[in-house]
Motif scaffolding. Structure first.
Motif, PDB file in Angstrom:
ATOM      1  N   ASP A  61       0.640  -1.084   0.115  1.00 51.61           N
ATOM      2  CA  ASP A  61       0.045   0.081   0.016  1.00 51.61           C
ATOM      3  C   ASP A  61       0.970   1.270  -0.040  1.00 51.61           C
ATOM      4  OD1 ASP A  61      -1.780   2.090   0.359  1.00 51.61           O
ATOM      5  OD2 ASP A  61      -2.919   1.127   1.887  1.00 51.61           O
ATOM      6  N   LEU A  62       0.767   1.917  -1.009  1.00 48.02           N
ATOM      7  CA  LEU A  62       1.687   3.099  -1.463  1.00 48.02           C
ATOM      8  C   LEU A  62       1.738   4.328   0.100  1.00 48.02           C
ATOM      9  CD1 LEU A  62       3.695   4.953  -3.097  1.00 48.02           C
ATOM     10  CD2 LEU A  62       1.619   5.899  -4.116  1.00 48.02           C
ATOM     11  N   ALA A  63       0.588   4.349   0.597  1.00 42.69           N
ATOM     12  CA  ALA A  63       0.081   5.212   1.688  1.00 42.69           C
ATOM     13  C   ALA A  63       0.510   4.548   2.981  1.00 42.69           C
ATOM     14  CB  ALA A  63      -1.232   5.683   1.669  1.00 42.69           C
ATOM     15  N   LYS A  64       0.946   3.338   3.102  1.00 41.04           N
ATOM     16  CA  LYS A  64       1.282   2.602   4.287  1.00 41.04           C
ATOM     17  C   LYS A  64       2.682   2.154   4.134  1.00 41.04           C
ATOM     18  CE  LYS A  64      -3.248   1.761   5.603  1.00 41.04           C
ATOM     19  NZ  LYS A  64      -4.510   0.409   6.045  1.00 41.04           N
ATOM     20  N   LYS A  65       3.935   2.899   4.833  1.00 42.75           N
ATOM     21  CA  LYS A  65       4.968   2.518   4.727  1.00 42.75           C
ATOM     22  C   LYS A  65       5.468   1.149   5.360  1.00 42.75           C
ATOM     23  CE  LYS A  65       9.549   4.926   3.814  1.00 42.75           C
ATOM     24  NZ  LYS A  65      10.188   6.391   3.658  1.00 42.75           N
ATOM     25  N   ASP A  66       4.727   0.771   6.126  1.00 37.92           N
ATOM     26  CA  ASP A  66       5.134  -0.395   6.870  1.00 37.92           C
ATOM     27  C   ASP A  66       4.537  -1.593   6.126  1.00 37.92           C
ATOM     28  OD1 ASP A  66       2.350  -0.179   7.078  1.00 37.92           O
ATOM     29  OD2 ASP A  66       2.330  -0.723   9.426  1.00 37.92           O
ATOM     30  N   THR A  67       4.101  -1.298   5.005  1.00 34.94           N
ATOM     31  CA  THR A  67       3.678  -2.597   4.007  1.00 34.94           C
ATOM     32  C   THR A  67       4.645  -2.545   2.958  1.00 34.94           C
ATOM     33  OG1 THR A  67       2.387  -1.022   2.252  1.00 34.94           O
ATOM     34  CG2 THR A  67       1.366  -2.165   4.428  1.00 34.94           C
ATOM     35  N   TRP A  68       5.828  -1.517   2.934  1.00 35.58           N
ATOM     36  CA  TRP A  68       6.624  -1.721   1.842  1.00 35.58           C
ATOM     37  C   TRP A  68       7.866  -2.633   2.164  1.00 35.58           C
ATOM     38  CZ3 TRP A  68       8.522   3.918   0.240  1.00 35.58           C
ATOM     39  CH2 TRP A  68       7.384   4.769  -0.023  1.00 35.58           C
ATOM     40  N   PRO A  69       8.316  -3.570   1.359  1.00 35.23           N
ATOM     41  CA  PRO A  69       9.335  -4.272   1.344  1.00 35.23           C
ATOM     42  C   PRO A  69      10.382  -3.691   2.247  1.00 35.23           C
ATOM     43  CG  PRO A  69       9.120  -4.030  -0.871  1.00 35.23           C
ATOM     44  CD  PRO A  69       8.142  -2.812  -0.163  1.00 35.23           C
ATOM     45  N   LEU A  70      11.063  -4.746   3.291  1.00 34.67           N
ATOM     46  CA  LEU A  70      12.071  -4.056   4.206  1.00 34.67           C
ATOM     47  C   LEU A  70      13.338  -4.823   3.838  1.00 34.67           C
ATOM     48  CD1 LEU A  70      12.914  -2.443   6.755  1.00 34.67           C
ATOM     49  CD2 LEU A  70      12.353  -4.693   8.180  1.00 34.67           C
ATOM     50  N   VAL A  95      11.879  -0.175   1.112  1.00 35.07           N
ATOM     51  CA  VAL A  95      11.714   0.689  -0.479  1.00 35.07           C
ATOM     52  C   VAL A  95      10.532   0.375  -0.993  1.00 35.07           C
ATOM     53  CG1 VAL A  95      14.365  -0.282  -0.250  1.00 35.07           C
ATOM     54  CG2 VAL A  95      12.652  -1.540  -1.224  1.00 35.07           C
ATOM     55  N   HIS A  96      10.039   1.546  -1.888  1.00 30.38           N
ATOM     56  CA  HIS A  96       9.187   1.379  -2.685  1.00 30.38           C
ATOM     57  C   HIS A  96       9.152  -0.020  -3.472  1.00 30.38           C
ATOM     58  CE1 HIS A  96       6.266   2.194  -5.885  1.00 30.38           C
ATOM     59  NE2 HIS A  96       5.727   3.116  -5.367  1.00 30.38           N
ATOM     60  N   MET A  97       8.145  -0.582  -3.722  1.00 31.56           N
ATOM     61  CA  MET A  97       8.049  -2.067  -4.481  1.00 31.56           C
ATOM     62  C   MET A  97       8.611  -1.685  -5.990  1.00 31.56           C
ATOM     63  SD  MET A  97       4.806  -4.475  -5.061  1.00 31.56           S
ATOM     64  CE  MET A  97       4.024  -3.632  -6.082  1.00 31.56           C
ATOM     65  N   GLN A  98       8.446  -0.645  -6.580  1.00 33.26           N
ATOM     66  CA  GLN A  98       9.251  -0.197  -7.871  1.00 33.26           C
ATOM     67  C   GLN A  98      10.685  -0.413  -7.759  1.00 33.26           C
ATOM     68  OE1 GLN A  98       7.517   3.085  -9.986  1.00 33.26           O
ATOM     69  NE2 GLN A  98       9.367   3.480 -11.111  1.00 33.26           N
ATOM     70  N   ASN A 166       5.766  -2.052 -16.391  1.00 33.47           N
ATOM     71  CA  ASN A 166       6.465  -2.276 -15.216  1.00 33.47           C
ATOM     72  C   ASN A 166       8.066  -1.502 -15.046  1.00 33.47           C
ATOM     73  OD1 ASN A 166       4.854  -4.675 -14.759  1.00 33.47           O
ATOM     74  ND2 ASN A 166       5.585  -5.839 -16.417  1.00 33.47           N
ATOM     75  N   PRO A 167       7.714  -0.348 -14.882  1.00 35.95           N
ATOM     76  CA  PRO A 167       8.919   0.356 -14.865  1.00 35.95           C
ATOM     77  C   PRO A 167      10.164  -0.131 -14.002  1.00 35.95           C
ATOM     78  CG  PRO A 167       6.825   1.711 -14.683  1.00 35.95           C
ATOM     79  CD  PRO A 167       6.667   0.347 -14.359  1.00 35.95           C
ATOM     80  N   SER A 168      11.273   0.100 -14.391  1.00 38.22           N
ATOM     81  CA  SER A 168      12.377  -0.476 -13.789  1.00 38.22           C
ATOM     82  C   SER A 168      13.636   0.439 -14.301  1.00 38.22           C
ATOM     83  CB  SER A 168      12.622  -1.825 -13.958  1.00 38.22           C
ATOM     84  OG  SER A 168      13.639  -2.248 -13.354  1.00 38.22           O
TER      85      SER A 168
END
Length: 512
Positions: A61-70, A95-98, A166-168
């Motif tokens: 969830d972009l708005a919830k940083k605790d759901t971002w990959p650690l 980090v953002h999933m992207q 799928n931007p990379s």
């Protein structure tokens, strides 16, 4: 879902603006912060790491940083600040999933190295209070803000470097910090090793420094100025190692543009529309200033006979003979080292003064005849990759400006941006025919001037700004005189989209 401990790669990004931004140490040894050595650090690129906790993409969830990959960086990776004084303690990061991908050995499409200022006196960035003479939204090319925008709007905004589906990110970026001229000199010897560190299919260098003909000088006004001989040797060394110059120009071409010697050599050709100009050597001046002044005025008279600007040259004051003009140094910036002279005796004094400035390394100066003008017209060109014979280049943008005040006492004049409407209302009595004629003449002369640059380097300049001095001589009639070549990265005045347009052109050329 990806389990804890799963090997991944994350895209490391250190904003050039941040003084405490965390850069990757490129070598395994501690960073070298001695002032006489450049400091190479990586600001952007894919690095190895492991997941510190399990990650399920569907829970992101972009708005919830605790759901971002650690992600925890690989243990042997070392980070430091731009000062390079010590290693920084770095733990797991969100980090953002992207900004995360599976481990890969895929080669970046582009490796870019910023050669940038890291001295004690910081480059002045974006002005807090906007004025006509500032650099605008992005600051000057040597500023941290400018480079930050190059990354965010240039590299990260380029379709070939980000991808559409799928931007990379497909680039890596480095900063090579220098604190003074000796650090620039050291680049010459480090160039072959530097090339081995770049993984990209294409490699390019962006030189965010200014070449000058004076010794290193403290103060914010002189930050990022380095001795030109050291700078151009370093640029040539990187090119010899296989790292192309992407900004502002290849070294030979850039050296010619900034030397201003073309103001003299090209003034013999009527197609240049340059005022008469000549070079005067330091030895000639110091041995006999009066003789040097007399010879310079005679040379201007001789050259003016052949360059065909007006019946009696580009100014009324010199109609009956050469009296007034300017003395200037090459490799000087923002109207520094420009002096007006009136008559032979005054010219002798100005020649002596400009060549004996404390710290100056200049071996010659330029003397030009005076030009009467109402305002400057600045034409921005982005030539196509293939410019065919007979094909007319049109400017991408036209901006105008005027100057107020006088340089007679050695002070710098005030700068004012002008719209076409203001030119017509305040300067040219509503004479739109004259404005149209001025632009037409400037565009016509630009064809020769850009072609001449092509003779210096077969690769067309991605961008160049040409400045013309415009004088209304009667209803619908104008005198247009060429003033200056300005390098890629020169001030864009009111053209807000100018810098991003220029960065795109530079990156397109680097990816060829």
């Amino acid at each position: 879902a990806q389990p804890k401990g799963h090997g991944v790669q994350f895209f490391h990004s250190a904003d050039p603006v941040g003084k405490s931004s965390s850069y990757l140490c490129v070598t395994s040894v501690p960073p070298n912060c001695r002032s006489s050595h450049p400091l190479l650090l990586q600001s952007h690129g894919w690095l190895d790491g492991t997941l510190e906790e399990a990650f399920a993409p569907e829970n992101f969830d972009l708005a919830k940083k605790d759901t971002w990959p650690l992600v925890r960086p690989r243990e042997d990776l070392r980070f430091t600040s731009r000062e390079g004084l010590k290693f920084l303690k770095v733990g797991p990061r969100r980090v953002h999933m992207q900004y995360m991908r599976e481990a890969s050995t895929k080669q970046p499409l582009l490796s870019l190295v910023f050669i940038r200022w890291g001295g004690e006196d910081a480059v002045v960035g974006v002005s807090e209070e906007s004025n006509d003479g500032d650099w605008g939204t992005y600051g000057c090319p040597a500023s941290d803000e400018y480079m930050s925008a190059v990354v965010k709007k240039g590299l990260m905004g380029h379709p070939r470097l980000t991808g559409k589906l799928n931007p990379s990110f497909k680039f890596e970026a480095f900063s090579l910090f220098v604190k003074n001229t000796p650090a620039v000199e050291a680049i010459e010897h480090a160039a072959p090793y530097l090339r081995t560190l770049l993984k990209g299919k294409h490699t390019t260098s962006f030189w965010m420094l200014w070449p000058v003909d004076w010794i290193d000088t403290r103060g914010a006004d002189y930050a990022a100025y380095v001795e030109r001989q050291a700078l151009f040797r370093a640029m040539r060394a990187l090119e010899s190692a296989g790292i192309r110059t992407g900004f502002p120009h290849p070294p030979d071409q850039y050296e010619m543009i900034t030397s201003k010697t073309w103001m003299a050599s090209l003034s013999l050709d009527p197609r240049s529309r340059l005022p008469a100009g000549t070079m005067v050597s330091k030895g000639t001046i110091l041995s006999n200033p009066q003789r040097a002044a007399r010879q310079a005025l005679a040379a201007l008279e001789f050259i003016r006979e052949g360059n065909n600007i007006g019946e009696h040259g580009p100014s009324a004051v010199n109609k009956a003979g050469m009296k007034k003009g300017v003395v200037k140094l090459g490799f000087s910036w923002e109207a520094r080292y420009v002096m007006i002279f009136n008559g032979e005796e005054d010219l002798a004094e100005k020649l002596t003064e400009i060549m004996t400035n404390e710290g100056s390394l200049a071996s010659s100066c330029i003397v030009q005849e005076w030009v009467d003008f109402d305002f400057e017209m600045r034409l921005y060109f982005l030539p196509p990759d293939e410019w065919l014979p007979g094909q007319k280049l049109e400017p991408t943008r036209v901006e105008c400006n005027a100057w107020s005040g006088s340089m007679e006492n050695g002070s710098r004049r005030n700068f004012h941006k002008l719209s076409k409407e203001k030119v017509l209302a305040d300067y040219w009595e509503g004479d739109s025919a004259a404005f149209k004629a001025a632009k037409k003449q400037a565009v016509h002369n630009a064809q020769f001037l850009i072609a001449w640059l092509r003779s210096l380097d077969a690769q067309l300049v991605p961008m160049v700004r040409l400045d013309f001095m415009c004088l209304r001589t009667g209803p619908g009639k104008v005198q247009v005189v060429f003033g200056e070549y300005c390098e890629m990265g020169a001030c864009c005045l009111g053209w807000e989209d100018g810098p991003p347009t220029i960065w795109r052109a530079a990156l397109d050329r680097a990816l060829e």
